[in-house]
Design an enzyme around this catalytic site. Structure first.
Site, PDB file in Angstrom:
ATOM      1  N   HIS A  31       0.835  -1.209   0.000  1.00 44.96           N
ATOM      2  CA  HIS A  31       0.000   0.000   0.000  1.00 44.96           C
ATOM      3  C   HIS A  31       0.868   1.257   0.000  1.00 44.96           C
ATOM      4  O   HIS A  31       0.582   2.217  -0.734  1.00 44.96           O
ATOM      5  CB  HIS A  31      -0.926   0.003   1.217  1.00 44.96           C
ATOM      6  CG  HIS A  31      -1.741   1.241   1.335  1.00 44.96           C
ATOM      7  ND1 HIS A  31      -2.749   1.571   0.442  1.00 44.96           N
ATOM      8  CD2 HIS A  31      -1.694   2.273   2.229  1.00 44.96           C
ATOM      9  CE1 HIS A  31      -3.281   2.729   0.791  1.00 44.96           C
ATOM     10  NE2 HIS A  31      -2.664   3.175   1.863  1.00 44.96           N
ATOM     11  N   HIS A  67       0.799   3.956  -2.950  1.00 50.35           N
ATOM     12  CA  HIS A  67       0.482   5.346  -2.613  1.00 50.35           C
ATOM     13  C   HIS A  67       1.572   6.276  -3.149  1.00 50.35           C
ATOM     14  O   HIS A  67       1.285   7.325  -3.742  1.00 50.35           O
ATOM     15  CB  HIS A  67       0.373   5.451  -1.092  1.00 50.35           C
ATOM     16  CG  HIS A  67      -0.421   6.605  -0.601  1.00 50.35           C
ATOM     17  ND1 HIS A  67      -1.760   6.774  -0.851  1.00 50.35           N
ATOM     18  CD2 HIS A  67      -0.050   7.669   0.152  1.00 50.35           C
ATOM     19  CE1 HIS A  67      -2.180   7.882  -0.280  1.00 50.35           C
ATOM     20  NE2 HIS A  67      -1.166   8.445   0.329  1.00 50.35           N
ATOM     21  N   GLN A  89       3.915   1.618  -1.149  1.00 57.44           N
ATOM     22  CA  GLN A  89       4.546   1.768  -2.470  1.00 57.44           C
ATOM     23  C   GLN A  89       3.527   2.231  -3.511  1.00 57.44           C
ATOM     24  O   GLN A  89       3.830   3.082  -4.348  1.00 57.44           O
ATOM     25  CB  GLN A  89       5.194   0.453  -2.900  1.00 57.44           C
ATOM     26  CG  GLN A  89       6.456   0.121  -2.137  1.00 57.44           C
ATOM     27  CD  GLN A  89       7.539   1.168  -2.358  1.00 57.44           C
ATOM     28  OE1 GLN A  89       8.052   1.746  -1.410  1.00 57.44           O
ATOM     29  NE2 GLN A  89       7.891   1.441  -3.588  1.00 57.44           N
TER      30      GLN A  89
END
Length: 106
Positions: free
Chosen positions: A78, A82, A80
């Site tokens: 998540h 984001h 990465q």
């Protein structure tokens, strides 16, 4: 790396991505209003947030190369995701600012 430190790193990546995306949105809004100085300031802030995240990633990669494995879980994926979205958004924001600048000249 202990679990608390790992979660701090992951949350740092998420926060840097969020800050970069927020600054990118602000840059587009400023450019839309014709405030190109503010737009550039926001793009610089986005770059600074992305640099912070890049430094964290570099540290993680260095530790990985030294044999310290980083568990890959949904939190890291998540973070990465984001961050990569924020990078793409910042690149597009730069293009939007340039388009608004050209439109203002005409």
């Amino acid at each position: 790396m202990d679990e608390d430190k790992r979660m701090q790193v992951i949350m740092g990546l998420i926060m840097a991505g969020g800050n970069a995306k927020g600054s990118s949105v602000a840059a587009i809004q400023a450019a839309k209003q014709g405030d190109f100085a503010a737009a550039e300031k926001q793009l610089t802030a986005a770059d600074q947030a992305l640099t912070q995240a890049h430094n964290v990633q570099t540290e993680m990669l260095t530790k990985e190369a030294q044999g310290e494995k980083t568990p890959v879980d949904l939190y890291l994926v998540h973070a990465q995701d984001h961050l990569m979205t924020a990078i793409a958004f910042k690149d597009l924001a730069q293009e939007f600012v340039e388009v608004y600048q050209r439109m203002a000249i005409k």
